[in-house]
Design an enzyme around this catalytic site. Structure first.
Site, PDB file in Angstrom:
ATOM      1  N   CYS A 177      97.726 -35.501  26.772  1.00  0.00           N
ATOM      2  CA  CYS A 177      98.306 -35.279  25.447  1.00  0.00           C
ATOM      3  C   CYS A 177      99.039 -33.947  25.410  1.00  0.00           C
ATOM      4  O   CYS A 177      98.514 -32.921  25.842  1.00  0.00           O
ATOM      5  CB  CYS A 177      97.201 -35.295  24.390  1.00  0.00           C
ATOM      6  N   CYS A 208      96.100 -28.545  19.060  1.00  0.00           N
ATOM      7  CA  CYS A 208      95.137 -29.360  18.327  1.00  0.00           C
ATOM      8  C   CYS A 208      93.720 -29.082  18.816  1.00  0.00           C
ATOM      9  O   CYS A 208      93.473 -28.990  20.019  1.00  0.00           O
ATOM     10  CB  CYS A 208      95.486 -30.840  18.509  1.00  0.00           C
ATOM     11  N   CYS A 219      90.417 -32.412  20.855  1.00  0.00           N
ATOM     12  CA  CYS A 219      89.939 -32.714  22.209  1.00  0.00           C
ATOM     13  C   CYS A 219      89.773 -31.415  22.978  1.00  0.00           C
ATOM     14  O   CYS A 219      90.693 -30.599  23.010  1.00  0.00           O
ATOM     15  CB  CYS A 219      90.922 -33.615  22.957  1.00  0.00           C
ATOM     16  N   CYS A 276      98.546 -39.077  18.352  1.00  0.00           N
ATOM     17  CA  CYS A 276      97.249 -38.659  18.874  1.00  0.00           C
ATOM     18  C   CYS A 276      96.780 -39.712  19.869  1.00  0.00           C
ATOM     19  O   CYS A 276      96.599 -40.887  19.506  1.00  0.00           O
ATOM     20  CB  CYS A 276      96.249 -38.515  17.737  1.00  0.00           C
ATOM     21  N   TYR A 305      67.132 -43.020   8.781  1.00  0.00           N
ATOM     22  CA  TYR A 305      68.553 -42.638   8.802  1.00  0.00           C
ATOM     23  C   TYR A 305      69.347 -43.892   9.188  1.00  0.00           C
ATOM     24  O   TYR A 305      70.177 -43.870  10.098  1.00  0.00           O
ATOM     25  CB  TYR A 305      68.818 -41.504   9.795  1.00  0.00           C
ATOM     26  N   GLU A 318      67.517 -44.607   4.110  1.00  0.00           N
ATOM     27  CA  GLU A 318      68.839 -44.009   4.294  1.00  0.00           C
ATOM     28  C   GLU A 318      69.158 -43.160   3.062  1.00  0.00           C
ATOM     29  O   GLU A 318      68.874 -43.554   1.925  1.00  0.00           O
ATOM     30  CB  GLU A 318      69.893 -45.106   4.466  1.00  0.00           C
ATOM     31  N   ASP A 373      68.057 -42.367  13.768  1.00  0.00           N
ATOM     32  CA  ASP A 373      69.412 -41.970  14.136  1.00  0.00           C
ATOM     33  C   ASP A 373      69.833 -40.847  13.193  1.00  0.00           C
ATOM     34  O   ASP A 373      70.673 -41.047  12.315  1.00  0.00           O
ATOM     35  CB  ASP A 373      70.334 -43.189  14.007  1.00  0.00           C
ATOM     36  N   CYS A 414      73.244 -37.678  18.415  1.00  0.00           N
ATOM     37  CA  CYS A 414      74.625 -37.266  18.660  1.00  0.00           C
ATOM     38  C   CYS A 414      74.708 -35.812  19.097  1.00  0.00           C
ATOM     39  O   CYS A 414      75.809 -35.327  19.395  1.00  0.00           O
ATOM     40  CB  CYS A 414      75.480 -37.502  17.419  1.00  0.00           C
TER      41      CYS A 414
END
Length: 364
Positions: free
Chosen positions: A75, A83, A86, A162, A221, A245, A294, A321
């Site tokens: 990119c 940007c 990334c 993008c 979650y 949740e 999660d 995550c």
């Protein structure tokens, strides 16, 4: 005195949590360097920091001795001062995954006291690490122009294409369909952005938990009920699923998604910690057989882990995550009598430092 704009030459060390590499100066603070690779000799321009700070941040603006894993970023908008979306486009895909694996290993060792063998797996659905984001937000610059923000800044870089934006590549009706089940999701509601994510996460959770007919399950979650739906099918008419949740809209969609389950189920809106401490309903209190959680980026934390352990599940699936949050909560789970049985790391965010993990815990 500010150090911003000053330049430092040196050899960068290992990758750290957050996608940067560590440069240790002989006389000066540690510098967290973006756009570099371990072992490279680079010129770093300081982007944040002042005299007396414990660490500075910087960009590798010149590469004097390159790593064999360095490639030209596909990119045109990826690089220092451009940007901020990334941070690994300058790294070959296999090396990106190796760097992410080393971060997961380091976090698990440092925060959980465990040596874990980790391999970050490619997930079907992207095109050599590109065109995978099924949702993307831009800054509207007017006149049909759009942009993306720089790293840790409000400054905007105009972007005409993008390369991780994959919208339109996967038919709209397929985006929320998993194993033949179409899920109801609000237009602005949470759903994994990699087209292969939902399937591989469901498979990882089901394989790790090994649900049985009649099991009682907690899904924490839970979002719109992705895991609850398939766990509910697995435990059958004699089983039960309780879902918690915090987002009311997501719970409303979860109730739609769970409506045809054969067994008992309950979907509750509320803060997970508070609901577990003061359960409202039969399925959320008492012992359970399985738990899947999660949590958001900050993790579940000690109080939630304590409440889960109090319900004595035989297995827990933790979808994470953030490797640091996973490692901290792993330490809490070990304190509560659970052992890490397996850890699967998935490359759901190619070209970035982010990585998704699914950890399975067994009760000792």
């Amino acid at each position: 005195m500010s150090a911003v704009g000053s330049r430092i030459e040196g050899v960068v060390g290992p990758v750290a949590h957050g996608g940067h590499c560590v440069l240790r100066q002989e006389d000066g603070p540690v510098v967290f360097v973006r756009h570099a690779l371990p072992g490279e000799r680079v010129v770093v321009e300081v982007t944040e920091g002042a005299e007396g700070d414990r660490f500075w941040r910087g960009d590798a603006v010149e590469v004097l001795e390159a790593s064999p894993d360095r490639v030209e970023a596909p990119c045109a908008f990826a690089g220092p001062g451009l940007c901020g979306g990334c941070d690994l486009q300058h790294v070959a895909l296999p090396a990106q995954r190796a760097l992410k694996a080393s971060v997961v290993r380091e976090q698990m060792l440092r925060l959980a006291g465990l040596e874990v063998d980790v391999e970050v797996e490619a997930v079907p659905g992207d095109l050599d690490g590109l065109r995978w984001r099924t949702r993307q937000r831009y800054v509207d610059l007017g006149d049909g122009r759009r942009g993306m923000r720089q790293h840790r800044s409000h400054a905007v870089v105009e972007v005409d294409d993008c390369l991780i934006d994959g919208r339109g590549r996967v038919p709209e009706q397929e985006l929320h369909t998993v194993r033949g089940v179409e899920f109801s999701v609000a237009p602005d509601g949470f759903w994994q952005v990699h087209p292969g994510a939902a399937e591989v996460l469901v498979a990882s959770v089901l394989d790790g938990l090994e649900p049985r007919a009649g099991d009682r399950v907690l899904d924490l979650y839970a979002g719109v009920g992705l895991f609850a739906r398939f766990l509910g099918e697995a435990v059958g008419r004699s089983g039960a699923v309780g879902l918690v949740e915090g987002e009311r809209s997501a719970v409303a969609h979860a109730r739609t998604n769970l409506a045809t389950l054969p067994g008992r189920w309950e979907a509750v809106s509320g803060d997970v910690e508070r609901v577990l401490a003061r359960p409202r309903g039969d399925l959320l209190s008492g012992s359970v057989d399985l738990v899947v959680l999660d949590p958001p980026r900050q993790g579940a934390r000690r109080t939630v882990v304590r409440e889960i352990a109090r319900r004595t599940p035989r297995r827990i699936a933790y979808v994470a995550c953030d490797p640091a949050a996973l490692a901290r909560d792993t330490a809490y789970l070990r304190e509560a009598g659970y052992s890490l049985a397996s850890l699967r790391a998935l490359d759901l965010f190619p070209m970035t430092h982010h990585v998704e993990c699914v950890a399975i815990f067994h009760r000792d």
